[in-house]
Structures are given as C-alpha cells and as structure tokens.
Design a protein around this motif. Structure first.
Motif, PDB file in Angstrom:
ATOM      1  N   VAL A   1      -4.513  26.496  -5.697  1.00  0.00           N
ATOM      2  CA  VAL A   1      -3.381  27.375  -5.387  1.00  0.00           C
ATOM      3  C   VAL A   1      -2.070  26.692  -5.759  1.00  0.00           C
ATOM      4  N   CYS A   2      -1.877  25.450  -5.291  1.00  0.00           N
ATOM      5  CA  CYS A   2      -0.663  24.715  -5.607  1.00  0.00           C
ATOM      6  C   CYS A   2      -0.865  23.251  -5.263  1.00  0.00           C
ATOM      7  N   HIS A   3       0.077  22.420  -5.669  1.00  0.00           N
ATOM      8  CA  HIS A   3       0.059  21.015  -5.265  1.00  0.00           C
ATOM      9  C   HIS A   3       1.487  20.551  -5.053  1.00  0.00           C
ATOM     10  N   TRP A   4       1.617  19.493  -4.275  1.00  0.00           N
ATOM     11  CA  TRP A   4       2.914  18.870  -4.007  1.00  0.00           C
ATOM     12  C   TRP A   4       2.797  17.389  -4.345  1.00  0.00           C
ATOM     13  N   SER A   5       3.877  16.808  -4.895  1.00  0.00           N
ATOM     14  CA  SER A   5       3.863  15.405  -5.270  1.00  0.00           C
ATOM     15  C   SER A   5       5.149  14.719  -4.806  1.00  0.00           C
ATOM     16  N   ASP A   6       5.079  13.384  -4.647  1.00  0.00           N
ATOM     17  CA  ASP A   6       6.295  12.632  -4.340  1.00  0.00           C
ATOM     18  C   ASP A   6       7.146  12.514  -5.606  1.00  0.00           C
ATOM     19  N   ILE A   7       8.372  12.072  -5.453  1.00  0.00           N
ATOM     20  CA  ILE A   7       9.323  12.072  -6.558  1.00  0.00           C
ATOM     21  C   ILE A   7       8.886  11.137  -7.686  1.00  0.00           C
ATOM     22  N   GLN A   8       8.130  10.103  -7.368  1.00  0.00           N
ATOM     23  CA  GLN A   8       7.659   9.170  -8.382  1.00  0.00           C
ATOM     24  C   GLN A   8       6.307   9.565  -8.970  1.00  0.00           C
ATOM     25  N   ARG A   9       5.791  10.669  -8.521  1.00  0.00           N
ATOM     26  CA  ARG A   9       4.504  11.195  -9.001  1.00  0.00           C
ATOM     27  C   ARG A   9       3.391  10.149  -8.898  1.00  0.00           C
ATOM     28  N   ARG A  10       3.369   9.492  -7.740  1.00  0.00           N
ATOM     29  CA  ARG A  10       2.311   8.519  -7.471  1.00  0.00           C
ATOM     30  C   ARG A  10       1.111   9.165  -6.794  1.00  0.00           C
ATOM     31  N   TYR A  11       1.337  10.287  -6.135  1.00  0.00           N
ATOM     32  CA  TYR A  11       0.345  10.853  -5.226  1.00  0.00           C
ATOM     33  C   TYR A  11       0.531  12.370  -5.203  1.00  0.00           C
ATOM     34  N   ALA A  12      -0.550  13.076  -4.881  1.00  0.00           N
ATOM     35  CA  ALA A  12      -0.467  14.541  -4.806  1.00  0.00           C
ATOM     36  C   ALA A  12      -1.283  15.064  -3.635  1.00  0.00           C
ATOM     37  N   VAL A  13      -0.804  16.141  -3.029  1.00  0.00           N
ATOM     38  CA  VAL A  13      -1.549  16.888  -2.022  1.00  0.00           C
ATOM     39  C   VAL A  13      -1.785  18.279  -2.599  1.00  0.00           C
TER      40      VAL A  13
ATOM     41  N   TYR B   1       0.854  -1.197   0.000  1.00  0.00           N
ATOM     42  CA  TYR B   1       0.000   0.000   0.000  1.00  0.00           C
ATOM     43  C   TYR B   1       0.887   1.243   0.000  1.00  0.00           C
ATOM     44  N   TYR B   2       1.271   1.674  -1.202  1.00  0.00           N
ATOM     45  CA  TYR B   2       2.225   2.778  -1.368  1.00  0.00           C
ATOM     46  C   TYR B   2       1.657   4.131  -0.970  1.00  0.00           C
ATOM     47  N   LEU B   3       0.334   4.268  -0.945  1.00  0.00           N
ATOM     48  CA  LEU B   3      -0.283   5.587  -0.771  1.00  0.00           C
ATOM     49  C   LEU B   3       0.162   6.270   0.517  1.00  0.00           C
ATOM     50  N   THR B   4       0.178   5.513   1.612  1.00  0.00           N
ATOM     51  CA  THR B   4       0.536   6.106   2.902  1.00  0.00           C
ATOM     52  C   THR B   4       1.963   6.624   2.894  1.00  0.00           C
ATOM     53  N   ARG B   5       2.887   5.823   2.341  1.00  0.00           N
ATOM     54  CA  ARG B   5       4.291   6.246   2.307  1.00  0.00           C
ATOM     55  C   ARG B   5       4.486   7.446   1.394  1.00  0.00           C
ATOM     56  N   ALA B   6       3.808   7.445   0.244  1.00  0.00           N
ATOM     57  CA  ALA B   6       3.942   8.565  -0.682  1.00  0.00           C
ATOM     58  C   ALA B   6       3.420   9.858  -0.054  1.00  0.00           C
ATOM     59  N   GLU B   7       2.275   9.779   0.617  1.00  0.00           N
ATOM     60  CA  GLU B   7       1.710  10.961   1.256  1.00  0.00           C
ATOM     61  C   GLU B   7       2.593  11.424   2.404  1.00  0.00           C
ATOM     62  N   ALA B   8       3.099  10.471   3.205  1.00  0.00           N
ATOM     63  CA  ALA B   8       3.984  10.831   4.321  1.00  0.00           C
ATOM     64  C   ALA B   8       5.248  11.514   3.816  1.00  0.00           C
ATOM     65  N   ASP B   9       5.756  11.056   2.686  1.00  0.00           N
ATOM     66  CA  ASP B   9       6.946  11.665   2.088  1.00  0.00           C
ATOM     67  C   ASP B   9       6.662  13.111   1.683  1.00  0.00           C
ATOM     68  N   ILE B  10       5.505  13.338   1.110  1.00  0.00           N
ATOM     69  CA  ILE B  10       5.125  14.702   0.709  1.00  0.00           C
ATOM     70  C   ILE B  10       5.029  15.608   1.927  1.00  0.00           C
ATOM     71  N   PHE B  11       4.373  15.133   2.991  1.00  0.00           N
ATOM     72  CA  PHE B  11       4.226  15.965   4.185  1.00  0.00           C
ATOM     73  C   PHE B  11       5.572  16.242   4.849  1.00  0.00           C
ATOM     74  N   SER B  12       6.453  15.248   4.859  1.00  0.00           N
ATOM     75  CA  SER B  12       7.751  15.471   5.499  1.00  0.00           C
ATOM     76  C   SER B  12       8.583  16.518   4.756  1.00  0.00           C
ATOM     77  N   LYS B  13       8.432  16.570   3.451  1.00  0.00           N
ATOM     78  CA  LYS B  13       9.240  17.488   2.645  1.00  0.00           C
ATOM     79  C   LYS B  13       8.633  18.887   2.533  1.00  0.00           C
ATOM     80  N   TYR B  14       7.308  18.968   2.536  1.00  0.00           N
ATOM     81  CA  TYR B  14       6.658  20.232   2.182  1.00  0.00           C
ATOM     82  C   TYR B  14       5.764  20.800   3.283  1.00  0.00           C
ATOM     83  N   LEU B  15       5.880  20.285   4.490  1.00  0.00           N
ATOM     84  CA  LEU B  15       4.995  20.722   5.567  1.00  0.00           C
ATOM     85  C   LEU B  15       5.152  22.211   5.866  1.00  0.00           C
ATOM     86  N   THR B  16       6.362  22.706   5.838  1.00  0.00           N
ATOM     87  CA  THR B  16       6.585  24.132   6.111  1.00  0.00           C
ATOM     88  C   THR B  16       5.866  25.000   5.091  1.00  0.00           C
ATOM     89  N   ASP B  17       5.942  24.597   3.826  1.00  0.00           N
ATOM     90  CA  ASP B  17       5.261  25.356   2.776  1.00  0.00           C
ATOM     91  C   ASP B  17       3.747  25.274   2.938  1.00  0.00           C
TER      92      ASP B  17
END
Length: 320
Positions: free
Chosen positions: A302-314, A54-70
């Motif tokens: 306004v904007c979106h953030w994605s993981d490096i493999q572009r599997r998921y977006a916030v 279940y890659y979704l959780t890891r992909a989303e967690a990766d996005i939040f860890s990298k872009y939470l400040t933004d």
C-alpha cells in the motif's frame, strides 16, 4: 577434559539439543538465531538498540514519530494488533495509543519473563485494552490459535525492528506466506526493513565499539552450557560480523581461536582454528525488492515510509 555428567537422555529441552547438535554437525557450523533470544539475550539486544553504532532503532523511531498518524489512518478503527516476537512490547505502545478504538493486542514471544513483565506494564499504561499474551514460537500455528477468541475484526500483524532480515530470502517468503495464512482479505501487515547501504555503516552496527553485540552473540554458548550441560570456553571464540554484498546481508559468526573440542550432553564436537559458527543473518532490502516479496506472498503493498537518510523503511501492506 572430563565428559559432562548429564547425558543426552537427561536433557529436558530435546528440540534445543537436537537443533544444536544438528547445526554443529554441518560442514559450515550454524545455530538457529532464535536461540539467541533467551531472557539474557533479549536484554542484551535491548542494550544494542540503544547504542550509537546501531542506527536501525533511531531510524525506525524517527519514522514512527513522523508518520504515526498516517499509519493509524491506514490501519483504521477497531483493529486487533498482532505482534510476533513482541519482546518488551515498547514499540507497539505508541501505535496502540494512536489507533482509533483498537479491539486488542496479541503479542507472541518465546521469552516468558520479558513478555509477562511487558503485559503487566502495558495493562497499567493502556487500561481498558484487551491484551492476550502468548508464550511460544511465532512460526508455530498453535501460537496463533487464540486469535479465534476475538470477535471478527480487522487484524494487523506488526513486525518492526527489521526482524524479517534475520531470515533467508526463502524463509522470509515462507514466513510472510505464513502470516498471510493467519489473516483474511483486507487484514494488514506493518513491517520494518533495513535498506541496502554502505558496508562500513552496516558492519559498525553489528560489531559495535562497546562489544555489546559480541556479548549477545556469545550468550548462545552460555545458554548451551547452562541448558545442555556443555563446556564451551567463551575465551576460545571471537565475535565476527561482516557484510556480504552479493547476498545483501550482514553475517554474524563465532570464530574458534584455536583447535579444540567441546562436549554437549556427552557428544564431542571438534573445532579447527579459524572455523566459525554462523549464528545470524541480517538481510537488507531495497523498497522495490521488498514490494516484490510482498506480492509473491499474497500481500498488496500500500505504501512505505522512510527516514530522511533512506537507511530504513516501514511498509504497510494488505492481504489480497
């Protein structure tokens, strides 16, 4: 096979009974996916989120860890975070810690046990934060009335986990329009979407090798047995998940392995061998397609953030 002793009139949850009998009376049998998430179902879903498949959780967690400040900068100071379908509230904690003087947190969930436990845990970990937990269906306007107890402030709906994908395109549009109706101009929406990708990756995520998703899917039959005095034999149903490329969604079904009948509160329901109960969809989006949906429902992307493999977006959007 003997009829259950409990009659339809004795069932306490009339809405659940009505939805089950209506759904199983269709040509394509179906059950509303919201009933997958009782206490047991919610805990099974937590286990699913930890699986390698279940890659979704890891992909989303990766996005939040990298872009939470933004994300926190986009939301701004003194915001009230509203989380429909909050569950165990774990995902929102890092966001609340990052925000500048948040006004409060307003989680809504249908499972009282999990929500109340989460409220107690968060109150201990985030002292001083005003938390108003509401047990209810987040699509019901009554669940949102408590927002009036908060002072005028910017509100941001937090809807992670690709939950929007469980809704049909029309229902997703209706839900986003409903969220918008609960907000004011300038309020925000922070929402996760699973992106369109290879079918093999998608199907592995929804039919994991450890069979946790199968247990999650079959749990709705356990719930019907326990709450509606039914006699489903779980051994007569198999979990099935597949990607439908034209509809851009993964479908979950329960497949009847033989011709048989089931009693639910005195009502008999027939199943043919190979007949399925459609239990859940998980729609996938392109970024452009989801931006279009946001625009149709009164939000400005306004904007979106994605993981490096572009599997998921916030995505972050604001009310027009």
């Amino acid at each position: 096979m003997a009829l259950p002793s409990q009659s339809e009139e004795q069932i306490q949850d009339r809405e659940f009974l009505r939805d089950v009998l209506e759904g199983l009376g269709r040509r394509q049998k179906a059950l509303p996916c919201k009933y997958l998430y009782d206490e047991t179902g919610s805990r099974l879903f937590e286990r699913i989120c930890e699986l390698d498949d279940y890659y979704l959780t890891r992909a989303e967690a990766d996005i939040f860890s990298k872009y939470l400040t933004d994300m926190a900068r986009r939301i701004g100071p003194a915001a009230l975070i509203v989380e429909p379908g909050a569950g165990n509230c774990k995902k929102v904690q890092q966001l609340l810690r990052q925000l500048d003087s948040p006004t409060g947190y307003y989680p809504i969930d249908i499972s009282p046990e999990i929500l109340m436990a989460a409220q107690g845990r968060m109150a201990a970990q985030l002292p001083g934060l005003t938390i108003r937990a509401v047990v209810g269906d987040f699509s019901d306007p009554e669940a949102w009335t408590g927002l009036m107890d908060f002072p005028a402030c910017k509100k941001v709906v937090f809807f992670p986990g690709s939950t929007i994908g469980n809704f049909s395109p029309q229902h997703a549009e209706d839900l986003l329009a409903f969220f918008k109706s609960m907000l004011q101009p300038g309020d925000g929406l922070l929402i996760g979407t699973d992106l369109v990708k290879d079918a093999v990756v998608l199907e592995r995520a929804y039919a994991d090798s450890e069979h946790v998703t199968a247990a999650f899917n079959k749990n709705i039959l356990v719930r019907i047995n326990n709450e509606l005095n039914a006699d489903f034999d779980l051994a007569l149903f198999a979990h099935r998940a597949f990607y439908h490329p034209l509809r851009q969604r993964v479908e979950m079904h329960l497949v009847s392995l033989k011709t048989h009948s089931v009693h639910i509160a005195g009502t008999r329901v027939y199943f043919e061998e190979g007949e399925t109960i459609h239990t859940e969809n998980s729609h996938k989006y392109s970024v452009a397609g989801f931006n279009c949906l946001l625009g149709k429902t009164g939000f400005t992307p306004v904007c979106h953030w994605s993981d490096i493999q572009r599997r998921y977006a916030v995505h972050y959007a604001q009310v027009n």
